[in-house]
Motif scaffolding. Structure first.
Motif, PDB file in Angstrom:
ATOM      1  N   ILE A   1       0.650  -1.504   8.416  1.00 11.67           N
ATOM      2  CA  ILE A   1       1.791  -2.460   8.001  1.00 11.67           C
ATOM      3  C   ILE A   1       1.226  -2.976   6.657  1.00 11.67           C
ATOM      4  O   ILE A   1       1.719  -3.205   5.735  1.00 11.67           O
ATOM      5  CB  ILE A   1       2.174  -3.514   9.062  1.00 11.67           C
ATOM      6  CG1 ILE A   1       3.037  -2.706  10.256  1.00 11.67           C
ATOM      7  CG2 ILE A   1       2.993  -4.537   8.363  1.00 11.67           C
ATOM      8  CD1 ILE A   1       3.244  -3.435  11.336  1.00 11.67           C
ATOM      9  N   VAL A   2      -0.069  -3.761   6.985  1.00  7.01           N
ATOM     10  CA  VAL A   2      -0.615  -4.351   5.884  1.00  7.01           C
ATOM     11  C   VAL A   2      -0.818  -3.313   4.520  1.00  7.01           C
ATOM     12  O   VAL A   2      -0.819  -3.585   3.553  1.00  7.01           O
ATOM     13  CB  VAL A   2      -2.054  -4.992   6.060  1.00  7.01           C
ATOM     14  CG1 VAL A   2      -2.721  -5.447   4.857  1.00  7.01           C
ATOM     15  CG2 VAL A   2      -1.932  -6.050   7.188  1.00  7.01           C
ATOM     16  N   GLU A   3      -1.357  -2.128   4.886  1.00  8.92           N
ATOM     17  CA  GLU A   3      -1.819  -1.105   3.829  1.00  8.92           C
ATOM     18  C   GLU A   3      -0.373  -0.585   3.234  1.00  8.92           C
ATOM     19  O   GLU A   3      -0.430  -0.307   2.071  1.00  8.92           O
ATOM     20  CB  GLU A   3      -2.616  -0.172   4.540  1.00  8.92           C
ATOM     21  CG  GLU A   3      -3.961  -0.275   4.686  1.00  8.92           C
ATOM     22  CD  GLU A   3      -4.785   0.522   5.386  1.00  8.92           C
ATOM     23  OE1 GLU A   3      -4.138   1.902   5.625  1.00  8.92           O
ATOM     24  OE2 GLU A   3      -5.862   0.615   5.764  1.00  8.92           O
ATOM     25  N   GLN A   4       0.568  -0.357   4.010  1.00 13.52           N
ATOM     26  CA  GLN A   4       1.938  -0.003   3.328  1.00 13.52           C
ATOM     27  C   GLN A   4       2.366  -0.995   2.340  1.00 13.52           C
ATOM     28  O   GLN A   4       2.818  -0.515   1.347  1.00 13.52           O
ATOM     29  CB  GLN A   4       2.985   0.310   4.444  1.00 13.52           C
ATOM     30  CG  GLN A   4       2.531   1.374   5.397  1.00 13.52           C
ATOM     31  CD  GLN A   4       3.559   1.680   6.461  1.00 13.52           C
ATOM     32  OE1 GLN A   4       4.578   0.836   6.708  1.00 13.52           O
ATOM     33  NE2 GLN A   4       3.420   2.682   7.540  1.00 13.52           N
ATOM     34  N   ALA A   5       2.465  -2.196   2.742  1.00 15.58           N
ATOM     35  CA  ALA A   5       2.895  -3.437   1.823  1.00 15.58           C
ATOM     36  C   ALA A   5       1.991  -3.272   0.563  1.00 15.58           C
ATOM     37  O   ALA A   5       2.483  -3.236  -0.542  1.00 15.58           O
ATOM     38  CB  ALA A   5       2.762  -4.698   2.475  1.00 15.58           C
ATOM     39  N   ALA A   6       0.699  -2.989   0.628  1.00 15.32           N
ATOM     40  CA  ALA A   6      -0.030  -2.911  -0.528  1.00 15.32           C
ATOM     41  C   ALA A   6       0.214  -1.730  -1.443  1.00 15.32           C
ATOM     42  O   ALA A   6       0.344  -1.904  -2.673  1.00 15.32           O
ATOM     43  CB  ALA A   6      -1.541  -3.126  -0.287  1.00 15.32           C
ATOM     44  N   LYS A   7       0.557  -0.623  -0.610  1.00 14.00           N
ATOM     45  CA  LYS A   7       0.638   0.478  -1.431  1.00 14.00           C
ATOM     46  C   LYS A   7       1.972   0.476  -2.114  1.00 14.00           C
ATOM     47  O   LYS A   7       2.074   1.143  -3.260  1.00 14.00           O
ATOM     48  CB  LYS A   7       0.530   1.940  -0.417  1.00 14.00           C
ATOM     49  CG  LYS A   7       0.340   3.134  -1.124  1.00 14.00           C
ATOM     50  CD  LYS A   7      -0.872   3.416  -1.970  1.00 14.00           C
ATOM     51  CE  LYS A   7      -2.190   3.213  -1.071  1.00 14.00           C
ATOM     52  NZ  LYS A   7      -3.508   3.451  -1.804  1.00 14.00           N
TER      53      LYS A   7
ATOM     54  N   GLN B   1       1.659  -1.305  -5.182  1.00 12.84           N
ATOM     55  CA  GLN B   1       0.914  -0.588  -6.314  1.00 12.84           C
ATOM     56  C   GLN B   1       1.864   0.257  -6.932  1.00 12.84           C
ATOM     57  O   GLN B   1       1.731   0.422  -8.069  1.00 12.84           O
ATOM     58  CB  GLN B   1      -0.168   0.106  -5.510  1.00 12.84           C
ATOM     59  CG  GLN B   1      -1.013   1.180  -6.512  1.00 12.84           C
ATOM     60  CD  GLN B   1      -2.078   2.067  -5.714  1.00 12.84           C
ATOM     61  OE1 GLN B   1      -2.401   1.658  -4.536  1.00 12.84           O
ATOM     62  NE2 GLN B   1      -2.612   3.000  -6.383  1.00 12.84           N
ATOM     63  N   ILE B   2       2.691   1.133  -5.952  1.00 15.88           N
ATOM     64  CA  ILE B   2       3.526   2.029  -6.417  1.00 15.88           C
ATOM     65  C   ILE B   2       4.632   1.362  -7.489  1.00 15.88           C
ATOM     66  O   ILE B   2       4.943   1.666  -8.636  1.00 15.88           O
ATOM     67  CB  ILE B   2       4.436   2.672  -5.552  1.00 15.88           C
ATOM     68  CG1 ILE B   2       3.327   3.691  -4.853  1.00 15.88           C
ATOM     69  CG2 ILE B   2       5.307   3.600  -6.065  1.00 15.88           C
ATOM     70  CD1 ILE B   2       3.734   4.370  -3.546  1.00 15.88           C
ATOM     71  N   GLU B   3       5.140   0.241  -6.935  1.00 13.61           N
ATOM     72  CA  GLU B   3       6.008  -0.702  -7.998  1.00 13.61           C
ATOM     73  C   GLU B   3       5.418  -1.070  -9.224  1.00 13.61           C
ATOM     74  O   GLU B   3       6.223  -0.875 -10.239  1.00 13.61           O
ATOM     75  CB  GLU B   3       6.456  -1.728  -7.209  1.00 13.61           C
ATOM     76  CG  GLU B   3       7.389  -2.821  -7.858  1.00 13.61           C
ATOM     77  CD  GLU B   3       8.623  -2.422  -8.173  1.00 13.61           C
ATOM     78  OE1 GLU B   3       9.530  -2.441  -8.967  1.00 13.61           O
ATOM     79  OE2 GLU B   3       9.035  -1.052  -7.500  1.00 13.61           O
ATOM     80  N   ASP B   4       4.131  -1.399  -9.188  1.00 14.64           N
ATOM     81  CA  ASP B   4       3.510  -1.812 -10.428  1.00 14.64           C
ATOM     82  C   ASP B   4       3.253  -0.713 -11.461  1.00 14.64           C
ATOM     83  O   ASP B   4       2.920  -0.954 -12.664  1.00 14.64           O
ATOM     84  CB  ASP B   4       2.014  -2.344 -10.045  1.00 14.64           C
ATOM     85  CG  ASP B   4       2.196  -3.812  -9.263  1.00 14.64           C
ATOM     86  OD1 ASP B   4       3.223  -4.540  -9.614  1.00 14.64           O
ATOM     87  OD2 ASP B   4       1.192  -4.281  -8.826  1.00 14.64           O
ATOM     88  N   GLN B   5       3.356   0.519 -10.853  1.00 23.73           N
ATOM     89  CA  GLN B   5       2.988   1.539 -11.742  1.00 23.73           C
ATOM     90  C   GLN B   5       4.241   2.537 -12.150  1.00 23.73           C
ATOM     91  O   GLN B   5       4.284   3.451 -12.819  1.00 23.73           O
ATOM     92  CB  GLN B   5       2.109   2.730 -11.038  1.00 23.73           C
ATOM     93  CG  GLN B   5       0.738   2.148 -10.771  1.00 23.73           C
ATOM     94  CD  GLN B   5       0.022   3.179  -9.950  1.00 23.73           C
ATOM     95  OE1 GLN B   5       0.463   4.149  -9.364  1.00 23.73           O
ATOM     96  NE2 GLN B   5      -1.571   3.061 -10.092  1.00 23.73           N
ATOM     97  N   LYS B   6       5.323   1.747 -11.908  1.00 27.51           N
ATOM     98  CA  LYS B   6       6.798   2.508 -12.260  1.00 27.51           C
ATOM     99  C   LYS B   6       6.808   2.417 -13.895  1.00 27.51           C
ATOM    100  O   LYS B   6       7.446   3.628 -14.262  1.00 27.51           O
ATOM    101  CB  LYS B   6       7.868   1.844 -11.682  1.00 27.51           C
ATOM    102  CG  LYS B   6       8.137   2.059 -10.390  1.00 27.51           C
ATOM    103  CD  LYS B   6       9.331   1.261  -9.877  1.00 27.51           C
ATOM    104  CE  LYS B   6       9.741   1.840  -8.518  1.00 27.51           C
ATOM    105  NZ  LYS B   6      11.005   0.968  -8.060  1.00 27.51           N
ATOM    106  N   ALA B   7       6.609   1.500 -14.551  1.00 23.71           N
ATOM    107  CA  ALA B   7       6.570   1.645 -16.052  1.00 23.71           C
ATOM    108  C   ALA B   7       5.768   2.776 -16.643  1.00 23.71           C
ATOM    109  O   ALA B   7       6.235   3.675 -17.206  1.00 23.71           O
ATOM    110  CB  ALA B   7       6.058   0.073 -16.517  1.00 23.71           C
ATOM    111  N   ALA B   8       4.546   2.857 -16.063  1.00 20.36           N
ATOM    112  CA  ALA B   8       3.576   4.079 -16.491  1.00 20.36           C
ATOM    113  C   ALA B   8       4.453   5.420 -15.973  1.00 20.36           C
ATOM    114  O   ALA B   8       4.337   6.342 -16.844  1.00 20.36           O
ATOM    115  CB  ALA B   8       2.402   4.162 -15.825  1.00 20.36           C
ATOM    116  N   ALA B   9       4.900   5.187 -14.945  1.00 18.54           N
ATOM    117  CA  ALA B   9       5.461   6.549 -14.474  1.00 18.54           C
ATOM    118  C   ALA B   9       6.697   6.979 -15.231  1.00 18.54           C
ATOM    119  O   ALA B   9       6.835   8.120 -15.629  1.00 18.54           O
ATOM    120  CB  ALA B   9       6.030   6.218 -12.878  1.00 18.54           C
ATOM    121  N   GLU B  10       7.501   6.163 -15.501  1.00 14.13           N
ATOM    122  CA  GLU B  10       8.632   6.331 -16.689  1.00 14.13           C
ATOM    123  C   GLU B  10       8.105   6.891 -18.053  1.00 14.13           C
ATOM    124  O   GLU B  10       8.784   7.863 -18.412  1.00 14.13           O
ATOM    125  CB  GLU B  10       9.545   4.989 -16.822  1.00 14.13           C
ATOM    126  CG  GLU B  10      10.685   5.351 -17.634  1.00 14.13           C
ATOM    127  CD  GLU B  10      11.600   4.028 -17.651  1.00 14.13           C
ATOM    128  OE1 GLU B  10      10.833   2.945 -17.698  1.00 14.13           O
ATOM    129  OE2 GLU B  10      12.767   4.163 -17.689  1.00 14.13           O
TER     130      GLU B  10
END
Length: 440
Positions: free
Chosen positions: A240-246, A249-258
């Motif tokens: 549960i903790v790792e899923q929240a952190a991951k 992380q994915i949310e933070d990388q959205k701009a780069a993904a775009e």
């Protein structure tokens, strides 16, 4: 790899890997009532998650290796969660079963110990009574030896002084004889009872040892089940903790993904323009040749039929992702998957699906190491194919290749999440579904 519609950019702030959640959500039947049903459901889920992971990896083209890995890690965590929950339920059931069995064993052990005590008491009482009888018999023997014991029947007849005396003496003798016989019979009965009691006592003591060993084993089983349950609880909490952190992380990388998706789309558009120019030149050359021969030019027609052979070493070919529109797993919009993904493992050979000329063999953004083959005009239309994400290639621009010629080796270069072959086919510079041309 077409550009996404600009109107969908507003979705970026609202989407939190919705596609990934859809991939890893457990459908199918409700939670099973029994452990056997849960075990079967867990096995089924494991197979489904393996397929979904492969589908997810295919959908990650256009993303950086770091973001692709984050998405794969998240999928693995979410896939692991139901299995961990099942294992927790199984461990708790095992613990409950071990405790229940331990209670039953303890009850049987107490019953056996009570029997041991009861049989022991019976043996002590019978032994004491037998000792008492032996002492009585000994006393009677000593009295008889001294002549004071009971007289025989003949002695009574001969020694009687009167009829009344005879009757009285004979009654006394008969009573004494019956008492002696009864005492001896009781002695024999007690001896038989003691032998039987001793046998029962040995059997009960053996059973007690077995039950004590069984009770000890149940304690071990319960301790193991308790430890297993505790481990699974800790794992679930950690997941549960790792899923929240991951997810963060994915949310933070959205701009780069775009930005990466836009760059990949731009590169795809650039390749399309280059191939369209080549196709136009081919058509122009064909028109000039037809004019020189005094013949009409063949009009550009559709390209169809099984024109390509299996370009991988996997037999039969296995498609992991088809041509067509698919949901972007992070940005939440639909985009074109302009080719098909064929299963092949890292470093496996990649072959030319059709004879042609190497247009180029070089690195292209998003596509990784790419070999582009020009197959010339087919039914008046320009036909080309590209082999992407290769680890390395062994051919060069201008080289003529035949169907089945080694082009290089499969890999994971460019914006790819796993080793595979992304194959694209172009007709007059535009992508077309390679499946039918491969006979799929």
């Amino acid at each position: 790899m077409s550009r996404r519609p600009r109107a969908l950019s507003r979705m970026l702030a609202l989407v939190l890997v919705g596609a990934l959640a859809a991939l890893t959500t457990v459908g199918g039947p409700a939670i099973a009532d029994t452990l056997s049903d849960k075990r079967a459901a867990a096995k089924k889920l494991e197979r489904e998650n393996a397929a979904k992971r492969e589908q997810l990896a295919a959908s990650l083209e256009g993303l950086s290796a770091e973001l692709s890995q984050a998405l794969l890690d998240l999928q693995a965590m979410e896939a692991r969660m139901p299995q961990a929950q099942f294992e927790l339920a199984e461990a708790e059931a095992s613990l409950e079963r071990s405790q229940r069995e331990a209670t039953l064993v303890a009850a049987r052990l107490q019953d056996a110990q009570d029997q041991e005590t009861s049989i022991g008491t019976t043996i002590e009482q019978d032994t004491a009574r037998a000792t008492q009888i032996r002492e009585s018999i000994g006393q009677m023997a000593r009295e008889a030896y001294k002549g004071r014991g009971a007289a025989s029947s003949m002695g009574v007849v001969l020694g009687a002084e009167s009829t009344e005396d005879f009757i009285e003496q004979y009654g006394l003798v008969s009573t004494a004889l019956r008492t002696q016989t009864s005492t001896l019979e009781e002695m024999r009965t007690l001896q038989a009872q003691n032998v039987n009691s001793q046998a029962r006592l040995e059997a009960v003591r053996g059973r007690i040892q077995e039950l004590k060993a069984e009770a000890d084993q149940k304690v071990v089983e319960a301790d193991a089940a308790r430890a297993q349950a505790e481990d699974r609880k800790n794992e679930i909490e950690q997941l549960i903790v790792e899923q929240a952190a991951k997810k963060a992380q994915i949310e933070d990388q959205k701009a780069a993904a775009e930005a990466e998706a836009a760059a990949a789309d731009a590169e795809a558009a650039k390749i399309t323009a280059e191939l369209a120019a080549i196709a136009e030149a081919q058509r122009a050359a064909d028109a000039a040749a037809a004019a020189a021969a005094g013949k009409p030019q063949t009009p550009a027609g559709p390209v169809s039929g099984s024109l390509f052979a299996n370009p991988t070493s996997i037999k039969p070919m296995y498609v992991t992702s088809n041509y067509g529109m698919r949901l972007h797993p992070t940005l939440g919009y639909v985009r074109l998957h302009a080719g098909i993904d064929l299963r092949t493992y890292c470093g496996n050979p990649i072959y030319a699906g059709r004879a042609g000329t190497v247009q180029w063999a070089r690195y292209r953004y998003g596509f990784g190491n790419q070999v582009m083959l020009d197959h010339g005009l087919v039914n008046g239309s320009s036909l080309m194919s590209s082999y992407n994400h290769m680890t390395s290639f062994v051919v060069g621009a201008g080289q003529r290749v035949e169907q089945g010629t080694l082009l290089g080796y499969s890999g994971n270069t460019g914006t790819s999440a796993a080793c595979h072959l992304h194959l694209e086919v172009y007709v007059n510079g535009a992508t077309q579904d390679p499946g039918p041309l491969l006979g799929l």
